[in-house]
Design a protein around this motif. Structure first.
Motif, PDB file in Angstrom:
ATOM      1  N   GLU A  52       1.511  -1.015  -0.354  1.00  0.00           N
ATOM      2  CA  GLU A  52       0.013   0.138   0.458  1.00  0.00           C
ATOM      3  C   GLU A  52       0.511   1.303  -0.107  1.00  0.00           C
ATOM      4  O   GLU A  52       1.776   1.431   0.686  1.00  0.00           O
ATOM      5  CB  GLU A  52      -0.675  -0.097   0.894  1.00  0.00           C
TER       6      GLU A  52
ATOM      7  N   PRO B 134       1.037   4.454   1.288  1.00  0.00           N
ATOM      8  CA  PRO B 134       0.078   5.308   2.329  1.00  0.00           C
ATOM      9  C   PRO B 134      -0.424   6.515   1.508  1.00  0.00           C
ATOM     10  O   PRO B 134       0.785   7.971   1.351  1.00  0.00           O
ATOM     11  CB  PRO B 134       1.640   5.634   3.089  1.00  0.00           C
ATOM     12  N   ALA B 135      -1.154   7.288   1.533  1.00  0.00           N
ATOM     13  CA  ALA B 135      -1.590   8.318   1.493  1.00  0.00           C
ATOM     14  C   ALA B 135      -1.586  10.158   2.675  1.00  0.00           C
ATOM     15  O   ALA B 135      -1.711   9.317   4.082  1.00  0.00           O
ATOM     16  CB  ALA B 135      -2.751   8.678   0.726  1.00  0.00           C
TER      17      ALA B 135
ATOM     18  N   ALA C  76      -3.264  11.796   5.738  1.00  0.00           N
ATOM     19  CA  ALA C  76      -4.349  11.850   6.897  1.00  0.00           C
ATOM     20  C   ALA C  76      -4.379  13.450   7.739  1.00  0.00           C
ATOM     21  O   ALA C  76      -3.566  13.564   8.316  1.00  0.00           O
ATOM     22  CB  ALA C  76      -5.107  10.236   6.601  1.00  0.00           C
TER      23      ALA C  76
ATOM     24  N   SER D  27       0.720  14.901  -2.212  1.00  0.00           N
ATOM     25  CA  SER D  27       0.312  14.211  -1.730  1.00  0.00           C
ATOM     26  C   SER D  27      -0.758  13.857  -3.162  1.00  0.00           C
ATOM     27  O   SER D  27      -1.245  12.879  -2.426  1.00  0.00           O
ATOM     28  CB  SER D  27      -1.154  15.559  -1.546  1.00  0.00           C
TER      29      SER D  27
ATOM     30  N   ALA E 169      -2.526   9.384  -3.091  1.00  0.00           N
ATOM     31  CA  ALA E 169      -3.958   9.806  -3.039  1.00  0.00           C
ATOM     32  C   ALA E 169      -4.604   9.122  -4.416  1.00  0.00           C
ATOM     33  O   ALA E 169      -5.427   8.317  -4.370  1.00  0.00           O
ATOM     34  CB  ALA E 169      -4.279  11.472  -2.918  1.00  0.00           C
TER      35      ALA E 169
ATOM     36  N   SER F 182      -3.513   4.721  -4.762  1.00  0.00           N
ATOM     37  CA  SER F 182      -4.318   4.477  -3.489  1.00  0.00           C
ATOM     38  C   SER F 182      -5.220   4.669  -3.547  1.00  0.00           C
ATOM     39  O   SER F 182      -6.232   4.212  -2.903  1.00  0.00           O
ATOM     40  CB  SER F 182      -3.817   4.807  -2.475  1.00  0.00           C
ATOM     41  N   PHE F 183      -5.666   5.446  -4.439  1.00  0.00           N
ATOM     42  CA  PHE F 183      -7.654   6.306  -4.717  1.00  0.00           C
ATOM     43  C   PHE F 183      -8.256   6.497  -3.181  1.00  0.00           C
ATOM     44  O   PHE F 183      -9.045   5.719  -2.702  1.00  0.00           O
ATOM     45  CB  PHE F 183      -8.178   5.367  -5.209  1.00  0.00           C
ATOM     46  N   THR F 184      -6.800   7.758  -2.326  1.00  0.00           N
ATOM     47  CA  THR F 184      -7.793   7.839  -1.387  1.00  0.00           C
ATOM     48  C   THR F 184      -8.004   9.455  -1.689  1.00  0.00           C
ATOM     49  O   THR F 184      -6.705  10.037  -1.755  1.00  0.00           O
ATOM     50  CB  THR F 184      -6.789   6.974  -0.345  1.00  0.00           C
ATOM     51  N   TRP F 185      -9.088   9.658  -1.203  1.00  0.00           N
ATOM     52  CA  TRP F 185      -9.300  10.860  -1.504  1.00  0.00           C
ATOM     53  C   TRP F 185      -9.391  11.889  -0.247  1.00  0.00           C
ATOM     54  O   TRP F 185      -9.981  13.389  -0.009  1.00  0.00           O
ATOM     55  CB  TRP F 185      -9.666  11.265  -2.377  1.00  0.00           C
ATOM     56  N   THR F 186      -9.887  11.354   1.229  1.00  0.00           N
ATOM     57  CA  THR F 186     -10.707  11.624   2.336  1.00  0.00           C
ATOM     58  C   THR F 186      -9.403  13.438   3.357  1.00  0.00           C
ATOM     59  O   THR F 186      -7.984  13.346   2.687  1.00  0.00           O
ATOM     60  CB  THR F 186     -10.508  11.147   3.187  1.00  0.00           C
TER      61      THR F 186
ATOM     62  N   HIS G 237      -8.459  16.294   1.088  1.00  0.00           N
ATOM     63  CA  HIS G 237      -7.024  16.342   0.466  1.00  0.00           C
ATOM     64  C   HIS G 237      -7.064  17.565  -0.631  1.00  0.00           C
ATOM     65  O   HIS G 237      -6.874  17.818  -0.348  1.00  0.00           O
ATOM     66  CB  HIS G 237      -7.980  15.225  -1.380  1.00  0.00           C
TER      67      HIS G 237
END
Length: 257
Positions: A138, A140-141, A143, A211, A215, A218-222, A224
Protein backbone atom coordinates in the motif's frame (compact mmCIF):
# COMPACT_ATOMS: atom_id res chain seq x y z
CA UNK A 1 12.81 61.55 0.26
CA UNK A 2 12.59 57.94 -1.02
CA UNK A 3 9.56 56.98 -3.03
CA UNK A 4 7.12 54.49 -1.44
CA UNK A 5 8.39 51.67 -3.67
CA UNK A 6 11.86 52.15 -2.17
CA UNK A 7 10.40 50.71 1.02
CA UNK A 8 7.81 48.26 -0.33
CA UNK A 9 7.77 46.25 -3.53
CA UNK A 10 4.43 45.51 -5.15
CA UNK A 11 4.64 41.91 -6.43
CA UNK A 12 1.39 41.89 -8.38
CA UNK A 13 2.79 44.50 -10.76
CA UNK A 14 5.34 41.94 -11.87
CA UNK A 15 2.91 39.12 -12.62
CA UNK A 16 3.52 37.70 -16.08
CA UNK A 17 1.17 35.43 -17.99
CA UNK A 18 3.53 34.42 -20.77
CA UNK A 19 2.02 32.54 -23.70
CA UNK A 20 1.31 29.02 -24.85
CA UNK A 21 4.42 29.02 -27.05
CA UNK A 22 6.36 28.37 -23.84
CA UNK A 23 5.01 24.80 -23.93
CA UNK A 24 7.12 24.24 -27.06
CA UNK A 25 10.30 26.11 -26.15
CA UNK A 26 13.29 23.76 -25.70
CA UNK A 27 14.38 25.51 -22.51
CA UNK A 28 10.93 25.21 -20.94
CA UNK A 29 10.64 21.56 -21.94
CA UNK A 30 14.05 20.77 -20.45
CA UNK A 31 13.04 22.54 -17.26
CA UNK A 32 9.79 20.56 -17.09
CA UNK A 33 11.69 17.29 -17.55
CA UNK A 34 14.03 18.34 -14.73
CA UNK A 35 11.02 19.03 -12.49
CA UNK A 36 9.53 15.63 -13.41
CA UNK A 37 12.74 13.76 -12.54
CA UNK A 38 13.47 15.68 -9.33
CA UNK A 39 9.90 15.23 -8.06
CA UNK A 40 10.03 11.53 -8.93
CA UNK A 41 13.28 11.17 -6.97
CA UNK A 42 11.86 13.06 -3.98
CA UNK A 43 8.53 11.22 -3.80
CA UNK A 44 10.16 7.82 -4.36
CA UNK A 45 12.45 8.44 -1.38
CA UNK A 46 9.83 10.06 0.85
CA UNK A 47 6.90 7.74 0.20
CA UNK A 48 9.28 4.79 0.02
CA UNK A 49 10.43 5.51 3.57
CA UNK A 50 6.80 5.38 4.70
CA UNK A 51 6.24 2.03 2.97
CA UNK A 52 9.43 0.64 4.53
CA UNK A 53 8.33 1.82 7.99
CA UNK A 54 4.92 0.16 7.61
CA UNK A 55 6.50 -3.09 6.43
CA UNK A 56 9.02 -3.23 9.27
CA UNK A 57 6.47 -2.38 11.98
CA UNK A 58 3.48 -4.25 10.55
CA UNK A 59 1.55 -1.01 9.96
CA UNK A 60 1.94 0.06 13.57
CA UNK A 61 0.89 3.58 14.59
CA UNK A 62 3.42 6.33 14.03
CA UNK A 63 6.17 6.28 16.63
CA UNK A 64 8.82 8.90 17.48
CA UNK A 65 11.43 6.88 15.60
CA UNK A 66 9.13 6.60 12.58
CA UNK A 67 8.56 10.35 12.58
CA UNK A 68 12.28 11.02 12.75
CA UNK A 69 12.91 8.57 9.92
CA UNK A 70 10.28 10.29 7.76
CA UNK A 71 11.77 13.72 8.52
CA UNK A 72 15.29 12.59 7.63
CA UNK A 73 14.19 10.80 4.44
CA UNK A 74 12.23 13.80 3.19
CA UNK A 75 14.93 16.30 4.18
CA UNK A 76 17.66 14.34 2.40
CA UNK A 77 15.44 13.55 -0.57
CA UNK A 78 14.40 17.17 -1.08
CA UNK A 79 17.97 18.42 -0.65
CA UNK A 80 19.03 16.17 -3.52
CA UNK A 81 15.93 16.89 -5.64
CA UNK A 82 16.44 20.65 -5.42
CA UNK A 83 20.19 20.41 -6.02
CA UNK A 84 19.93 18.27 -9.16
CA UNK A 85 17.44 20.57 -10.86
CA UNK A 86 18.41 23.99 -9.50
CA UNK A 87 20.54 24.94 -12.51
CA UNK A 88 17.93 23.74 -15.01
CA UNK A 89 14.49 24.65 -13.66
CA UNK A 90 15.23 26.40 -10.38
CA UNK A 91 14.49 23.25 -8.39
CA UNK A 92 10.87 23.93 -7.44
CA UNK A 93 9.80 20.28 -6.90
CA UNK A 94 6.49 21.58 -5.51
CA UNK A 95 3.41 23.31 -7.01
CA UNK A 96 3.21 25.52 -3.91
CA UNK A 97 6.75 26.78 -4.54
CA UNK A 98 5.91 27.38 -8.20
CA UNK A 99 2.75 29.27 -7.24
CA UNK A 100 4.60 31.35 -4.63
CA UNK A 101 7.19 32.31 -7.24
CA UNK A 102 4.48 33.18 -9.76
CA UNK A 103 2.78 35.48 -7.25
CA UNK A 104 6.12 37.22 -6.73
CA UNK A 105 6.63 37.65 -10.47
CA UNK A 106 9.50 35.16 -10.72
CA UNK A 107 7.94 32.79 -13.25
CA UNK A 108 5.27 33.16 -15.92
CA UNK A 109 1.85 31.54 -15.55
CA UNK A 110 2.31 29.28 -18.57
CA UNK A 111 5.72 28.03 -17.48
CA UNK A 112 4.34 27.55 -13.98
CA UNK A 113 1.53 25.38 -15.33
CA UNK A 114 4.09 23.33 -17.26
CA UNK A 115 6.12 22.84 -14.09
CA UNK A 116 3.09 21.79 -12.04
CA UNK A 117 2.01 19.23 -14.64
CA UNK A 118 5.54 17.79 -14.62
CA UNK A 119 5.62 17.70 -10.81
CA UNK A 120 2.29 15.87 -10.60
CA UNK A 121 3.36 13.35 -13.23
CA UNK A 122 6.66 12.78 -11.41
CA UNK A 123 4.81 12.04 -8.18
CA UNK A 124 2.37 9.64 -9.85
CA UNK A 125 5.13 7.74 -11.66
CA UNK A 126 7.14 7.49 -8.42
CA UNK A 127 4.16 5.95 -6.63
CA UNK A 128 3.49 3.53 -9.50
CA UNK A 129 7.14 2.45 -9.38
CA UNK A 130 6.91 2.01 -5.62
CA UNK A 131 3.80 -0.13 -5.96
CA UNK A 132 5.55 -2.28 -8.57
CA UNK A 133 8.92 -2.62 -6.84
CA UNK A 134 7.39 -3.46 -3.43
CA UNK A 135 5.11 -6.12 -4.84
CA UNK A 136 1.95 -4.10 -4.49
CA UNK A 137 2.37 -2.82 -0.93
CA UNK A 138 0.00 0.00 0.00
CA UNK A 139 1.16 3.51 -0.86
CA UNK A 140 0.37 5.53 2.29
CA UNK A 141 -1.78 8.57 1.52
CA UNK A 142 -1.74 11.71 3.64
CA UNK A 143 -4.41 11.87 6.34
CA UNK A 144 -5.60 14.11 9.16
CA UNK A 145 -5.01 12.54 12.58
CA UNK A 146 -5.84 13.83 16.04
CA UNK A 147 -6.83 17.36 15.00
CA UNK A 148 -9.80 18.98 13.29
CA UNK A 149 -9.92 19.47 9.54
CA UNK A 150 -9.51 23.23 9.98
CA UNK A 151 -6.57 22.82 12.32
CA UNK A 152 -4.94 20.58 9.70
CA UNK A 153 -5.68 23.21 7.07
CA UNK A 154 -3.90 25.89 9.13
CA UNK A 155 -1.03 23.50 9.82
CA UNK A 156 -0.44 23.09 6.08
CA UNK A 157 -0.65 26.85 5.48
CA UNK A 158 1.89 27.67 8.19
CA UNK A 159 4.33 24.89 7.29
CA UNK A 160 4.25 25.75 3.60
CA UNK A 161 4.68 29.44 4.37
CA UNK A 162 7.91 28.55 6.17
CA UNK A 163 9.08 26.41 3.27
CA UNK A 164 8.43 28.97 0.52
CA UNK A 165 9.77 31.81 2.67
CA UNK A 166 12.98 29.79 2.99
CA UNK A 167 13.08 29.34 -0.79
CA UNK A 168 12.78 33.10 -1.26
CA UNK A 169 15.41 33.95 1.36
CA UNK A 170 18.04 31.47 0.20
CA UNK A 171 17.41 31.02 -3.53
CA UNK A 172 15.35 33.89 -4.96
CA UNK A 173 16.37 37.07 -3.15
CA UNK A 174 18.86 39.02 -5.34
CA UNK A 175 20.78 39.87 -2.15
CA UNK A 176 21.24 36.23 -1.12
CA UNK A 177 24.94 36.26 -1.96
CA UNK A 178 26.92 33.20 -0.91
CA UNK A 179 24.03 31.85 1.16
CA UNK A 180 22.54 30.66 -2.13
CA UNK A 181 25.07 27.82 -2.05
CA UNK A 182 23.26 26.23 0.89
CA UNK A 183 19.75 26.82 -0.47
CA UNK A 184 19.05 23.09 -1.16
CA UNK A 185 20.22 22.21 2.37
CA UNK A 186 18.10 24.93 3.99
CA UNK A 187 15.04 23.92 1.97
CA UNK A 188 15.51 20.26 2.90
CA UNK A 189 16.02 21.15 6.56
CA UNK A 190 12.83 23.22 6.86
CA UNK A 191 10.81 20.37 5.38
CA UNK A 192 12.38 17.90 7.81
CA UNK A 193 11.73 20.23 10.75
CA UNK A 194 8.12 20.78 9.70
CA UNK A 195 7.56 17.02 9.47
CA UNK A 196 8.71 16.74 13.08
CA UNK A 197 6.23 19.50 13.98
CA UNK A 198 3.20 18.46 11.93
CA UNK A 199 3.83 14.96 10.68
CA UNK A 200 1.76 13.35 13.43
CA UNK A 201 -1.24 15.56 12.59
CA UNK A 202 -1.40 16.00 8.81
CA UNK A 203 1.58 14.04 7.50
CA UNK A 204 3.17 17.46 6.81
CA UNK A 205 2.77 17.48 3.05
CA UNK A 206 3.51 21.13 2.20
CA UNK A 207 3.39 19.95 -1.41
CA UNK A 208 0.28 19.15 -3.51
CA UNK A 209 2.33 16.89 -5.80
CA UNK A 210 3.60 14.80 -2.88
CA UNK A 211 -0.01 14.29 -1.75
CA UNK A 212 -1.48 13.76 -5.22
CA UNK A 213 0.60 10.75 -6.28
CA UNK A 214 -0.21 8.56 -3.25
CA UNK A 215 -3.86 9.68 -3.28
CA UNK A 216 -4.27 8.73 -6.94
CA UNK A 217 -2.46 5.39 -6.78
CA UNK A 218 -4.20 4.31 -3.55
CA UNK A 219 -7.40 6.12 -4.57
CA UNK A 220 -7.74 7.74 -1.15
CA UNK A 221 -9.17 11.25 -1.38
CA UNK A 222 -10.36 11.94 2.19
CA UNK A 223 -9.68 15.61 3.03
CA UNK A 224 -7.43 15.80 -0.03
CA UNK A 225 -8.46 19.41 -0.62
CA UNK A 226 -6.43 20.40 2.47
CA UNK A 227 -3.24 19.31 0.73
CA UNK A 228 -3.92 21.64 -2.17
CA UNK A 229 -5.57 24.65 -0.56
CA UNK A 230 -3.25 24.83 2.47
CA UNK A 231 0.07 24.70 0.60
CA UNK A 232 -1.07 27.02 -2.20
CA UNK A 233 -2.30 29.63 0.28
CA UNK A 234 0.83 29.32 2.41
CA UNK A 235 3.13 29.48 -0.61
CA UNK A 236 1.28 32.44 -2.09
CA UNK A 237 1.39 34.35 1.20
CA UNK A 238 5.12 33.72 1.56
CA UNK A 239 5.73 35.06 -1.94
CA UNK A 240 3.67 38.17 -1.29
CA UNK A 241 5.22 38.90 2.12
CA UNK A 242 8.81 38.42 0.98
CA UNK A 243 8.40 40.42 -2.22
CA UNK A 244 6.62 43.31 -0.46
CA UNK A 245 8.94 43.72 2.49
CA UNK A 246 12.35 42.33 1.60
CA UNK A 247 13.05 42.27 -2.15
CA UNK A 248 14.32 45.46 -3.77
CA UNK A 249 13.66 45.31 -7.50
CA UNK A 250 14.09 48.24 -9.87
CA UNK A 251 12.58 47.60 -13.31
CA UNK A 252 13.93 44.07 -13.42
CA UNK A 253 12.79 41.65 -16.12
CA UNK A 254 11.11 38.50 -14.88
CA UNK A 255 13.81 36.17 -13.59
CA UNK A 256 12.29 32.78 -14.46
CA UNK A 257 13.73 31.27 -11.28
Amino acid sequence: MPAPNDYFNVPFRRLAIGNQDEFRQPGAIKAAVAEFISTLVFVFAGSGSGIAYNKITGNAPTSPSGLIAAAVAHAFGLFVAVAISANISGGHVNPAVTFGLFVGGNITLFRGILYIIAQLLGSVVACILLAFTTGGLEIPAFAVTGVSVWSAFVFEIVMTFGLVYTVYATAVDPKKGEIGIIAPIAIGFIVGANILAGGAFTGASMNPAVSFGPALVSFTWTHHWIYWAGPLIGGGLAGIVYEIFFVNRTHEPISEF
